[in-house]
Design an enzyme around this catalytic site. Sequence first.
Site, mmCIF file in Angstrom:
data_model
loop_
_atom_site.group_PDB
_atom_site.id
_atom_site.type_symbol
_atom_site.label_atom_id
_atom_site.label_comp_id
_atom_site.label_asym_id
_atom_site.label_seq_id
_atom_site.Cartn_x
_atom_site.Cartn_y
_atom_site.Cartn_z
ATOM 1 N N LYS A 141 -8.896 1.730 -10.668
ATOM 2 C CA LYS A 141 -9.535 2.342 -8.766
ATOM 3 C C LYS A 141 -10.725 3.172 -8.563
ATOM 4 C CE LYS A 141 -7.145 2.194 -3.608
ATOM 5 N NZ LYS A 141 -5.883 2.291 -3.642
ATOM 6 N N GLU A 175 -5.919 5.043 -9.646
ATOM 7 C CA GLU A 175 -7.344 5.530 -9.188
ATOM 8 C C GLU A 175 -7.256 6.908 -9.980
ATOM 9 O OE1 GLU A 175 -8.987 7.440 -4.843
ATOM 10 O OE2 GLU A 175 -7.701 5.629 -5.084
ATOM 11 N N ASP A 220 0.755 -1.096 0.243
ATOM 12 C CA ASP A 220 -0.064 -0.077 0.124
ATOM 13 C C ASP A 220 0.343 0.880 0.019
ATOM 14 O OD1 ASP A 220 -2.203 1.949 -0.121
ATOM 15 O OD2 ASP A 220 -2.717 0.769 2.420
ATOM 16 N N THR A 253 -12.131 0.899 -4.221
ATOM 17 C CA THR A 253 -11.741 1.144 -2.658
ATOM 18 C C THR A 253 -13.276 1.846 -1.823
ATOM 19 O OG1 THR A 253 -10.009 2.085 -2.255
ATOM 20 C CG2 THR A 253 -11.253 3.363 -3.776
ATOM 21 N N PHE A 291 -12.800 -0.922 4.322
ATOM 22 C CA PHE A 291 -11.833 -1.240 5.069
ATOM 23 C C PHE A 291 -11.611 -1.253 6.296
ATOM 24 C CE2 PHE A 291 -9.205 3.918 3.393
ATOM 25 C CZ PHE A 291 -9.772 2.928 1.450
#
Length: 319
Positions: free
Chosen positions: A132, A96, A17, A156, A178
Amino acid sequence: MPSQLDALKAHSLVVADTGDLAVMRRYTPQDATTNPSLILKAFELPDYQPLIDRELQAIAGSDAERSQQVSQAVDVLSVAMGCEIAHLVPGRVSTEVAARLSFDTDASIRKAFELIEQYDKRGVSRERVLIKLASTWEGIRAAEVLEKKGIQCNLTLLFSDAQAQACFDAGVFLVSPFVGRVTDWYKQQTGEDYTPANDPGVRFVRGVCERVDAGGYDTVVMGASFRNTGQVLALAGCPRLTISPALLEELAAAEGPVEPQVRLSGGNGQPAPPLSEADFRWGHNQDAMANDKLAEGIRRFAADQERLEQLIADRLSAR
């Protein structure tokens, strides 16, 4: 005795990450995932300085207006950094779509195709890239279209069962529920500290894994946003875990066995009835935590995108 990181890799695919190339060389993750916040941090990393200078030099020499140069530079740098990462990981790199497009399906689809085209021009095929998107209704609809076009997606900012189910219904390749941000919310509300055994974020991600298994869906679950190694180890067995450099370092330094805490049967269940838009919005609305954290997450990514754009504009002006 192997490190906890090596032991964890026997049960879950480890994803970095971060955009830090040195971290990837050190811990050899399978995949890497980035976002605007991580790309912003990459501006401070020595490994990226030659790339940033080279790409901005080329953009500064174009005839486009400054605002167009800045917009172009964000995508160019995201892809260029993604390509550097792709050279170091054997699997995928997530890139993303801008958070400001989270409620615009058509614009998200267009941006995804633009990013994939840029990757292709740099010799990285779409099979190595995950687009993403935020897990809004509009983001999920964009992912549904992209998946049918052979562009796989990572959804996400996922905090609710409604978001997860809608992603499964859409045939999304991967979801990132998450952990830490869920737990942060409950700690703020209750004032309690949680152990891995009763951690709300851990329990939420386990529930997403169970929902995938029970419905026989092909979607991959990747736990994200960890606050400590206890949360990570409590999700050993989750198909993928994306872990920050600090926690990768802790896991690599600690020795000991790691037992799977998430056990999947192989996905032979029956899918649930697909959610309508009304069902999705109502189900998500009923989860106060999910509402708060999705909105906050989009705002935070958008703010980092704006800071990144300003940093790029300043550098372009200095040339």
